[in-house]
Design an enzyme around this catalytic site. Sequence first.
Site, PDB file in Angstrom:
ATOM      1  N   HIS A 140     -17.815 -24.034   3.158  1.00  0.00           N
ATOM      2  CA  HIS A 140     -16.523 -23.375   2.924  1.00  0.00           C
ATOM      3  C   HIS A 140     -16.620 -22.496   1.671  1.00  0.00           C
ATOM      4  CE1 HIS A 140     -13.960 -25.684   5.807  1.00  0.00           C
ATOM      5  NE2 HIS A 140     -14.943 -26.551   5.683  1.00  0.00           N
ATOM      6  N   CYS A 152     -17.287 -23.221   9.129  1.00  0.00           N
ATOM      7  CA  CYS A 152     -17.393 -24.637   9.470  1.00  0.00           C
ATOM      8  C   CYS A 152     -17.243 -24.845  10.980  1.00  0.00           C
ATOM      9  CB  CYS A 152     -16.385 -25.450   8.660  1.00  0.00           C
ATOM     10  SG  CYS A 152     -16.731 -27.228   8.668  1.00  0.00           S
ATOM     11  N   GLU A 203     -14.884 -20.105   0.742  1.00  0.00           N
ATOM     12  CA  GLU A 203     -13.574 -19.699   0.204  1.00  0.00           C
ATOM     13  C   GLU A 203     -13.144 -20.548  -0.976  1.00  0.00           C
ATOM     14  OE1 GLU A 203     -12.810 -22.467   3.769  1.00  0.00           O
ATOM     15  OE2 GLU A 203     -14.115 -20.765   3.307  1.00  0.00           O
ATOM     16  N   GLY A 251       6.659 -22.580  -5.035  1.00  0.00           N
ATOM     17  CA  GLY A 251       5.574 -21.991  -5.803  1.00  0.00           C
ATOM     18  C   GLY A 251       5.406 -22.663  -7.141  1.00  0.00           C
ATOM     19  N   GLU A 299       1.512 -31.371 -12.835  1.00  0.00           N
ATOM     20  CA  GLU A 299       2.506 -30.965 -11.838  1.00  0.00           C
ATOM     21  C   GLU A 299       2.888 -32.155 -10.975  1.00  0.00           C
ATOM     22  OE1 GLU A 299       2.976 -28.310  -7.773  1.00  0.00           O
ATOM     23  OE2 GLU A 299       1.173 -28.061  -9.001  1.00  0.00           O
ATOM     24  N   PRO A 306      22.815 -24.749  -7.244  1.00  0.00           N
ATOM     25  CA  PRO A 306      21.689 -25.633  -6.909  1.00  0.00           C
ATOM     26  C   PRO A 306      20.858 -26.021  -8.134  1.00  0.00           C
ATOM     27  CG  PRO A 306      21.847 -23.874  -5.302  1.00  0.00           C
ATOM     28  CD  PRO A 306      22.796 -23.525  -6.417  1.00  0.00           C
ATOM     29  N   THR A 307      20.666 -25.070  -9.044  1.00  0.00           N
ATOM     30  CA  THR A 307      19.920 -25.365 -10.269  1.00  0.00           C
ATOM     31  C   THR A 307      20.693 -26.356 -11.137  1.00  0.00           C
ATOM     32  OG1 THR A 307      18.756 -23.252 -10.290  1.00  0.00           O
ATOM     33  CG2 THR A 307      19.052 -24.352 -12.412  1.00  0.00           C
ATOM     34  N   GLN A 308      21.992 -26.165 -11.251  1.00  0.00           N
ATOM     35  CA  GLN A 308      22.798 -27.095 -12.051  1.00  0.00           C
ATOM     36  C   GLN A 308      22.668 -28.521 -11.530  1.00  0.00           C
ATOM     37  OE1 GLN A 308      26.922 -25.771 -12.639  1.00  0.00           O
ATOM     38  NE2 GLN A 308      26.253 -23.664 -12.290  1.00  0.00           N
TER      39      GLN A 308
END
Length: 555
Positions: free
Chosen positions: A525, A399, A527, A17, A155, A205-207
């Site tokens: 589309h 579509c 959306e 995310g 990002e 895992p973060t370390q």
Amino acid sequence: MQTRYVFVTGGVVSGLGKGAVAASIGKLMQLRGFKVDMIKIDPYLNVDPGTLNPVEHGEVFVCEEVWEFEPAPGYRFTIAEIDQDFGTYERFLDVNMHPSNNITSGQVYLSVILKERMGEYLGRTIQVIPHVTEEIKRRIRAVAERSRPDVLVVEVGGTVGDIEAMPFLEAIRQFRLEYPPGYTALVHVTLVPYLSSLGQLKTKPTQHSVKELQSMGLQPDVVIGRSDRPLPEDIRRKIALYSSVPLEAVFSDPDLESVYLLPVVLEEQGLGDYLCRVLRLDGRLDAARFEEWRRVAERFVKYSEEVVVAMPGKYTMIQDSYISINEALSHAGAHLGAKVKRLYIEAEDIEENPEKVREVLDSSHGILLTPGFGSRGVEGMIQAARYALDTGKPFLGICFGAQLLFVAFMRYRVGLAGAHSTEIDPETPHPVVDLLPEQKGVAFKGGTMRLGAHPVKVVPGTRLFEAYKSELIYERFRHRYHINPAYRELAERHGLVVSSTDPSGRIINSIEVAGDAWIVGVQFHPEFKSRPARPSPVYLEFLKAALRYKRARGG
């Protein structure tokens, strides 16, 4: 004011995310009155995601504008198809993103190689450093020069440690050295898993992820821990210690009922003010606008009823294939106070087990026939459209879904046996869906469809006009085939309504079925333009019809 840059990286695993975090940072800056723009870096070698399988990569998002990418004089590529994270950016910031804001390895390497072939680097050995990294930095600065934002959020796709992402991380390291303190910030989003067998959150895992980032010369200013629950202070202290950041620079990104609550959660932890200090910005939160966003976000977790939408499609094994459709349904549902339950149906299952799938369609209050390409599962999707024609259940085809609605109508209402799309059956006796004239003879697949926003001329008195209340709208397209106008008159004699065309009347943009049933197909589309506080009009009308159908049957 000179642009500030916020770089967002990810660690441990993909799919955390990170895009929602980046969009939330943009939102917090926007709520402080700053002009915000966003870049997504995708390390894959495709020029754009337009030819990627949605099952592999997720949805292809389409911009309002079309960009003519010119990596070298004489070479030009059309780009409007970009990464799905741009949909998140647009929904959070309520702005239209430009296609040049999606930087891929394919674009970067193509630019460098073509320039080398044309002699721009004559006499020099072409290397990742400095030529590739300089091209990456040039592209980032080009976005800043074009849109002139106060804050540009960048990002980086994938995770730290990926081979293909290394040139981008090196470019960011150089970029940060070239600016004085206070002009850049680095935010690292990483996984903090909870081990139920131990009843503990684990920071290892973060370390390791932060250590990997540091080994490339990048020290994060902020660490955001993604977990299924809020991070307690002792876990935050441990992350701060091993990441070499202050405790106040460690933030928690827990599971939430709605992604739109994430800016609220991060702001309440102080992320907006902390980033302003890092970037040396004098930004005060607009409390009224923040509360307005909170009210909108809370609509997504407060419902008075539920509506069930069946979604037959070709890519149902990965829900990211339909992320903008899912969000548009959620926007409309939140506006109506209804929670949308989605029933994904693999199109091939309809072909293999029609009775079982009919039970699923029977249990729904509306059917949304999804977009797609190719022959796999098409007959199943056509049968789903036929079901709607037979039962009168509310139906929206998007579509490809609209094209297959037309195929079903021509087969089962008009009686043209074998009617089909030439995409699926080039030898069909009745090519009711065919290539657009300008698509015939096209050799390259990438960036050659009808793309971007186009004017749509809406016919008054139709269901589409009831939704938009305007005779001229602009919606985004992504298609190579279209409903064949040669069959229009015949279809209209049997109860089909052409509810919109392009301004010339040559291209059919939407159809619907006359009568009481709400059955609509749109070639565009809608959306992609739906927003949390401003749902897509046609999605809103579709859900209204589904709710009426439910209530009429005592649901």
